[in-house]
Scaffold this motif. Structure first.
Motif, short mmCIF file in Angstrom:
data_model
loop_
_atom_site.label_atom_id
_atom_site.label_comp_id
_atom_site.label_asym_id
_atom_site.label_seq_id
_atom_site.Cartn_x
_atom_site.Cartn_y
_atom_site.Cartn_z
N GLY A 212 0.78 -1.24 0.00
CA GLY A 212 0.00 0.00 0.00
C GLY A 212 0.81 1.28 0.00
O GLY A 212 0.23 2.37 -0.08
N ASP A 213 2.14 1.21 0.10
CA ASP A 213 2.98 2.40 0.09
C ASP A 213 4.00 2.30 -1.03
O ASP A 213 4.39 1.20 -1.43
N PRO A 214 4.48 3.45 -1.52
CA PRO A 214 5.49 3.43 -2.59
C PRO A 214 6.78 2.77 -2.11
O PRO A 214 7.14 2.87 -0.93
N PRO A 215 7.49 2.11 -3.00
CA PRO A 215 8.79 1.53 -2.63
C PRO A 215 9.81 2.63 -2.34
O PRO A 215 9.66 3.78 -2.77
N ILE A 216 10.85 2.26 -1.60
CA ILE A 216 11.88 3.21 -1.20
C ILE A 216 13.25 2.62 -1.51
O ILE A 216 13.50 1.43 -1.27
N VAL A 217 14.11 3.44 -2.04
CA VAL A 217 15.51 3.06 -2.29
C VAL A 217 16.37 3.66 -1.19
O VAL A 217 16.18 4.82 -0.80
N TYR A 218 17.30 2.85 -0.69
CA TYR A 218 18.20 3.33 0.37
C TYR A 218 19.65 3.15 -0.07
O TYR A 218 20.06 2.06 -0.48
N THR A 219 20.39 4.24 0.00
CA THR A 219 21.84 4.18 -0.22
C THR A 219 22.52 4.78 1.01
O THR A 219 21.89 5.48 1.80
N GLU A 220 23.80 4.50 1.15
CA GLU A 220 24.51 4.88 2.38
C GLU A 220 25.85 5.51 2.05
O GLU A 220 26.55 5.07 1.14
N GLY A 221 26.20 6.55 2.82
CA GLY A 221 27.50 7.18 2.70
C GLY A 221 28.21 7.11 4.03
O GLY A 221 27.82 6.37 4.93
N TYR A 222 29.26 7.89 4.20
CA TYR A 222 30.00 7.91 5.45
C TYR A 222 29.17 8.61 6.52
O TYR A 222 28.96 9.81 6.48
N GLY A 223 28.67 7.80 7.47
CA GLY A 223 27.92 8.37 8.59
C GLY A 223 26.59 8.97 8.21
O GLY A 223 26.06 9.81 8.95
N SER A 224 26.01 8.55 7.09
CA SER A 224 24.70 9.07 6.70
C SER A 224 24.00 8.07 5.81
O SER A 224 24.63 7.29 5.09
N GLY A 225 22.68 8.11 5.85
CA GLY A 225 21.87 7.26 5.01
C GLY A 225 20.93 8.10 4.17
O GLY A 225 20.56 9.21 4.55
N HIS A 226 20.53 7.57 3.00
CA HIS A 226 19.74 8.37 2.07
C HIS A 226 18.57 7.55 1.53
O HIS A 226 18.66 6.99 0.43
N PRO A 227 17.47 7.48 2.27
CA PRO A 227 16.27 6.83 1.74
C PRO A 227 15.50 7.80 0.84
O PRO A 227 15.44 9.00 1.11
N THR A 228 14.95 7.31 -0.25
CA THR A 228 14.17 8.16 -1.14
C THR A 228 13.06 7.36 -1.81
O THR A 228 13.25 6.18 -2.13
N ALA A 229 11.92 8.01 -1.98
CA ALA A 229 10.80 7.41 -2.70
C ALA A 229 10.64 8.05 -4.07
O ALA A 229 9.61 7.86 -4.73
N ASN A 230 11.64 8.81 -4.51
CA ASN A 230 11.58 9.46 -5.81
C ASN A 230 11.30 8.41 -6.89
O ASN A 230 12.06 7.45 -7.04
N PRO A 231 10.20 8.57 -7.64
CA PRO A 231 9.82 7.53 -8.61
C PRO A 231 10.91 7.22 -9.63
O PRO A 231 11.09 6.05 -10.01
N ASP A 232 11.63 8.24 -10.09
CA ASP A 232 12.68 8.00 -11.09
C ASP A 232 13.82 7.18 -10.50
O ASP A 232 14.37 6.28 -11.15
N THR A 233 14.19 7.50 -9.25
CA THR A 233 15.26 6.76 -8.59
C THR A 233 14.85 5.32 -8.35
O THR A 233 15.63 4.38 -8.57
N VAL A 234 13.61 5.14 -7.88
CA VAL A 234 13.10 3.78 -7.63
C VAL A 234 13.06 2.97 -8.92
O VAL A 234 13.47 1.80 -8.96
N LYS A 235 12.59 3.60 -9.99
CA LYS A 235 12.52 2.90 -11.28
C LYS A 235 13.91 2.50 -11.75
O LYS A 235 14.12 1.37 -12.22
#
Length: 287
Positions: free
Chosen positions: A215-238
């Motif tokens: 029921g919710d949009p998928p999320i992409v997660y990437t990680e850097g030094y000491g930080s995480g970057h979750p995003t539901a941006n449709p283009d990134t997910v695609k």
């Protein structure tokens, strides 16, 4: 005796300690007396009650049984341990717990949800030995999402390099690869190896996770030094979904992946023998 005043609203750990003390005192037990019942020291109980030490699953279950809490402390434990994660990762842990599907690509090492305690400790202890026991326990607790009534389906693609990067020493690596093999017949935890022979591949830009929810949009997660970057941006997910499909196509099958893991475990991290078939370790001891 000076009794530390707890503010149950200060943190999840303080709330846990407050409830532990409340149930213990309601039972008319001192810290030492409760310790005798559950086979822990009174000092340990005092440290947990005052939010100075993290409780464990075993401790929580023992206290719940001894004080007839209805499983309260065991239920609180997940919240306590999640609150100990770095602030930037807490959201990610919640996403993993809610996901119905987790697709993970790891370019260098075994993902945290599949790590053994020794492997996790070696990873977390690189350049930072502070609170290592607690940080390792918190990472291991994340794996309890697979014990939920409806656990997520986990797809993990590991670069073959992850099998050879010797983290924690040969024994730790052998045990880690053995852990991966325990999932061979588990349809909810699927491990594939991307072989060196794949050459250029869709994951060259780095590791990433893809979380899918009902029921919710998928999320992409990437990680850097000491930080995480979750995003539901449709283009990134695609884009990442397409990359993951190509990685799966380039990876070995689940069965062939297990065979490669087993071969690396035995040949690289197994007992080493000399030309006469004698254990190298035994020969060195005799010398």
């Amino acid at each position: 005796m000076h009794i530390t005043t707890l503010d149950p609203g200060a943190s999840a750990l303080d709330y846990y300690g407050y409830e532990l003390r409340r149930y213990r005192e309601a039972a008319g037990l001192t810290q030492r007396q409760l310790g005798v019942v559950i086979n822990y020291t009174g000092s340990m109980i005092g440290q947990i009650e005052t939010a100075k030490k993290l409780p464990t699953l075993e401790f929580s279950r023992a206290v719940d049984a001894a004080l007839d809490t209805g499983g309260l402390l065991t239920r609180l434990l997940d919240l306590v341990l999640r609150s100990q994660l770095p602030a930037w990762f807490q959201q990610v842990a919640e996403l993993q717990a809610r996901a119905v599907d987790i697709c993970s690509f790891e370019a260098q090492m075994v993902p945290g949800l599949l790590q053994t305690q020794e492997y996790a400790r070696a990873v977390l202890g690189t350049l930072d030995q502070s609170n290592l026991d607690d940080r390792t326990a918190v990472r291991m607790a994340r794996q309890r999402i697979f014990e939920m009534e409806n656990p997520p389906v986990f797809w993990a693609i590991l670069s073959e390099a992850a099998l050879y990067l010797e983290i924690g020493g040969r024994k730790t690596m052998k045990n880690q690869l053995a852990r991966l093999l325990t999932y061979e017949d588990n349809p909810r935890i699927n491990i594939q190896i991307l072989p060196h022979s794949a050459g250029a591949h869709a994951g060259l830009t780095g590791s990433f996770d893809l979380y899918r929810f009902p029921g919710d949009p998928p999320i992409v997660y990437t990680e850097g030094y000491g930080s995480g970057h979750p995003t539901a941006n449709p283009d990134t997910v695609k884009d990442c979904s397409l990359r993951y499909d190509h990685l799966q196509a380039a990876a070995l099958s689940i069965r062939d992946s297990a065979a490669l893991i087993r071969r690396v475990m035995e040949e690289r991290y197994g007992e080493q023998r000399d030309a006469d078939g004698d254990s190298v370790a035994e020969v060195e001891l005799q010398q």
